[in-house]
Design a protein around this motif. Structure first.
Motif, PDB file in Angstrom:
ATOM      1  N   ASN A   1       3.924  -1.481  -4.436  1.00  0.00           N
ATOM      2  CA  ASN A   1       3.849  -1.764  -3.004  1.00  0.00           C
ATOM      3  C   ASN A   1       2.723  -0.991  -2.337  1.00  0.00           C
ATOM      4  O   ASN A   1       2.093  -1.492  -1.393  1.00  0.00           O
ATOM      5  N   ARG A   2       2.453   0.216  -2.823  1.00  0.00           N
ATOM      6  CA  ARG A   2       1.363   0.999  -2.243  1.00  0.00           C
ATOM      7  C   ARG A   2       0.011   0.330  -2.496  1.00  0.00           C
ATOM      8  O   ARG A   2      -0.834   0.250  -1.597  1.00  0.00           O
ATOM      9  N   GLN A   3      -0.198  -0.179  -3.727  1.00  0.00           N
ATOM     10  CA  GLN A   3      -1.439  -0.891  -4.015  1.00  0.00           C
ATOM     11  C   GLN A   3      -1.520  -2.201  -3.233  1.00  0.00           C
ATOM     12  O   GLN A   3      -2.603  -2.576  -2.737  1.00  0.00           O
ATOM     13  N   LEU A   4      -0.380  -2.865  -3.109  1.00  0.00           N
ATOM     14  CA  LEU A   4      -0.364  -4.126  -2.364  1.00  0.00           C
ATOM     15  C   LEU A   4      -0.641  -3.884  -0.876  1.00  0.00           C
ATOM     16  O   LEU A   4      -1.387  -4.654  -0.240  1.00  0.00           O
ATOM     17  N   PHE A   5      -0.086  -2.833  -0.320  1.00  0.00           N
ATOM     18  CA  PHE A   5      -0.319  -2.504   1.092  1.00  0.00           C
ATOM     19  C   PHE A   5      -1.788  -2.127   1.323  1.00  0.00           C
ATOM     20  O   PHE A   5      -2.385  -2.487   2.353  1.00  0.00           O
ATOM     21  N   TYR A   6      -2.370  -1.384   0.391  1.00  0.00           N
ATOM     22  CA  TYR A   6      -3.782  -1.028   0.511  1.00  0.00           C
ATOM     23  C   TYR A   6      -4.662  -2.280   0.507  1.00  0.00           C
ATOM     24  O   TYR A   6      -5.610  -2.410   1.314  1.00  0.00           O
TER      25      TYR A   6
ATOM     26  N   LYS B   1      -5.341  -7.438  13.271  1.00  0.00           N
ATOM     27  CA  LYS B   1      -5.005  -6.243  14.035  1.00  0.00           C
ATOM     28  C   LYS B   1      -3.842  -5.447  13.464  1.00  0.00           C
ATOM     29  O   LYS B   1      -3.771  -4.238  13.692  1.00  0.00           O
ATOM     30  N   PHE B   2      -2.944  -6.090  12.756  1.00  0.00           N
ATOM     31  CA  PHE B   2      -1.710  -5.392  12.393  1.00  0.00           C
ATOM     32  C   PHE B   2      -1.433  -5.529  10.889  1.00  0.00           C
ATOM     33  O   PHE B   2      -1.563  -6.626  10.308  1.00  0.00           O
ATOM     34  N   ALA B   3      -1.040  -4.402  10.294  1.00  0.00           N
ATOM     35  CA  ALA B   3      -0.549  -4.346   8.910  1.00  0.00           C
ATOM     36  C   ALA B   3       0.403  -3.160   8.841  1.00  0.00           C
ATOM     37  O   ALA B   3      -0.004  -2.027   9.099  1.00  0.00           O
ATOM     38  N   TRP B   4       1.640  -3.369   8.515  1.00  0.00           N
ATOM     39  CA  TRP B   4       2.642  -2.307   8.519  1.00  0.00           C
ATOM     40  C   TRP B   4       3.714  -2.571   7.454  1.00  0.00           C
ATOM     41  O   TRP B   4       3.745  -3.645   6.836  1.00  0.00           O
ATOM     42  N   THR B   5       4.558  -1.589   7.282  1.00  0.00           N
ATOM     43  CA  THR B   5       5.677  -1.690   6.347  1.00  0.00           C
ATOM     44  C   THR B   5       6.973  -1.396   7.079  1.00  0.00           C
ATOM     45  O   THR B   5       7.001  -0.611   8.034  1.00  0.00           O
ATOM     46  N   LYS B   6       8.039  -1.996   6.585  1.00  0.00           N
ATOM     47  CA  LYS B   6       9.363  -1.758   7.138  1.00  0.00           C
ATOM     48  C   LYS B   6      10.384  -1.932   6.028  1.00  0.00           C
ATOM     49  O   LYS B   6      10.492  -3.020   5.446  1.00  0.00           O
ATOM     50  N   ASN B   7      11.116  -0.843   5.728  1.00  0.00           N
ATOM     51  CA  ASN B   7      12.126  -0.853   4.657  1.00  0.00           C
ATOM     52  C   ASN B   7      11.540  -1.305   3.316  1.00  0.00           C
ATOM     53  O   ASN B   7      12.157  -2.034   2.550  1.00  0.00           O
ATOM     54  N   GLY B   8      10.323  -0.873   3.061  1.00  0.00           N
ATOM     55  CA  GLY B   8       9.668  -1.206   1.805  1.00  0.00           C
ATOM     56  C   GLY B   8       9.016  -2.561   1.772  1.00  0.00           C
ATOM     57  O   GLY B   8       8.419  -2.929   0.750  1.00  0.00           O
ATOM     58  N   ASN B   9       9.066  -3.327   2.860  1.00  0.00           N
ATOM     59  CA  ASN B   9       8.454  -4.649   2.932  1.00  0.00           C
ATOM     60  C   ASN B   9       7.130  -4.549   3.678  1.00  0.00           C
ATOM     61  O   ASN B   9       6.993  -3.783   4.635  1.00  0.00           O
ATOM     62  N   ILE B  10       6.157  -5.358   3.266  1.00  0.00           N
ATOM     63  CA  ILE B  10       4.808  -5.322   3.825  1.00  0.00           C
ATOM     64  C   ILE B  10       4.621  -6.550   4.718  1.00  0.00           C
ATOM     65  O   ILE B  10       4.923  -7.687   4.306  1.00  0.00           O
ATOM     66  N   PHE B  11       4.094  -6.311   5.914  1.00  0.00           N
ATOM     67  CA  PHE B  11       3.877  -7.381   6.883  1.00  0.00           C
ATOM     68  C   PHE B  11       2.453  -7.283   7.419  1.00  0.00           C
ATOM     69  O   PHE B  11       1.898  -6.186   7.538  1.00  0.00           O
TER      70      PHE B  11
END
Length: 344
Positions: free
Chosen positions: A287-292, A304-314
């Motif tokens: 998930n860390r690589q995917l979020f990056y 404008k927005f990229a965030w995580t919530k409860n381990g999910n990436i949005f």
């Protein structure tokens, strides 16, 4: 009594002049029952019997002078010498027979061996041909199998990976990751966490903390001597990972950090220069690589927005658009790939 006939007693087998037995006239040359004197049965040495013929009753006298001369030239053969001669002859005959037999057997065996070798060579050539055919067919089957696995089972493998990732993320749901907080030698991570919570206005006791530690590899500004590590300068401090007892406490910590977004380390680490501090939920490596990757794509396309919530990436382009969840790298290709093509 006449010299042609002789009176012989047949009953008593004695020659008598007068006998009471019936008389029989027997010719000397034609009667086998005539009893002769021993001198008549074995002729003397100087008498040679005639070889037969019309003159059977003729006897010849040896020439004693000639016999004496021939006797000196006669070579006598003894029984032992005769046996030796016969033994040598038999050995020579046996040797010749064995040589002939062995030669015939060797030629026969050689011919059979040559035939078998030719048959074996033919069989090997046939086997090599069949093996080449089998290898080609196996290669074709492997290609088809790989294509089938890639086509049919890729979704199953991706599903398994997603489930494993979700399980790992669930195991670290109570963890926080604090980055940018200066690192000092012989520091107390628990104390730093308590000071940071106090700065954010969160009531946090040390009993609410399961563990707190620095993770990752130290990265220094330049090469240094390991014996003089305290004099080296870190490029950036390592992340501080904190595990809390309750998830509600972790969520409260995160909300306070997002309200005071952009706070620094002032008042937490006094001896080090002030740095900006970030508090996020801890993610798995996937998930860390995917979020990056998602943040890089948002920066490239000016989302404008990229965030995580409860381990999910949005991700979300702006306030007018709805949030899009990113599950894997295929979603990044699907979400950002089409947009990048259309923008060109």
């Amino acid at each position: 009594m006449s010299s042609k006939f002789q009176r012989v007693c047949v009953g008593c087998k004695n020659v008598k002049v007068k006998c009471d037995c019936p008389s029989t006239n027997i010719t000397k040359s034609g009667n086998s029952n005539i009893l002769l004197r021993p001198s008549a049965l074995s002729p003397p040495d100087n008498v040679i019997l005639s070889p037969g013929g019309s003159n059977d009753n003729v006897t010849l006298r040896k020439n004693t002078t000639a016999c004496a001369q021939d006797r000196e030239q006669v070579e006598y053969v003894t029984e032992r010498s005769l046996r030796d001669i016969m033994r040598n002859e038999m050995a020579d005959m046996l040797k010749v027979f064995i040589q002939q037999y062995v030669t015939e057997q060797f030629v026969t065996a050689t011919n059979d061996l040559c035939k078998k070798m030719e048959k074996l060579t033919s069989t090997l050539e046939n086997f090599n041909s069949r093996m080449s055919n089998v290898e080609e067919r196996v290669a074709i089957v492997e290609k088809r199998l790989d294509a089938s696995v890639n086509r049919e089972d890729s979704s199953t493998i991706a599903n398994f990976q997603s489930k494993i990732n979700q399980y790992e993320q669930e195991c670290i749901r109570n963890d926080l990751e604090i980055t940018g907080l200066p690192e000092e030698k012989n520091e107390s991570p628990l104390h730093l966490t308590s000071l940071l919570a106090k700065k954010l206005g969160v009531t946090l006791d040390e009993r609410d903390i399961v563990s707190a530690e620095r993770v990752g590899r130290k990265m220094f500004a330049a090469e240094y001597d390991l014996s003089k590590e305290e004099g080296a300068t870190l490029v950036r401090p390592r992340a501080l990972v904190v595990r809390l007892v309750r998830r509600s406490t972790r969520d409260e910590f995160l909300r306070a950090a997002r309200v005071r977004r952009g706070f620094d380390s002032a008042g937490v680490v006094a001896a080090a220069p002030t740095r900006r501090v970030y508090v996020n939920e801890r993610l798995t490596r996937f998930n860390r690589q995917l979020f990056y990757k998602a943040r890089e794509e948002c920066r490239r396309l000016k989302w404008k927005f990229a965030w995580t919530k409860n381990g999910n990436i949005f991700v979300r382009r702006d306030h007018t658009q709805t949030a899009i969840r990113i599950h894997d790298h295929a979603d990044i290709e699907r979400v950002f790939g089409n947009i990048s093509v259309s923008s060109n």
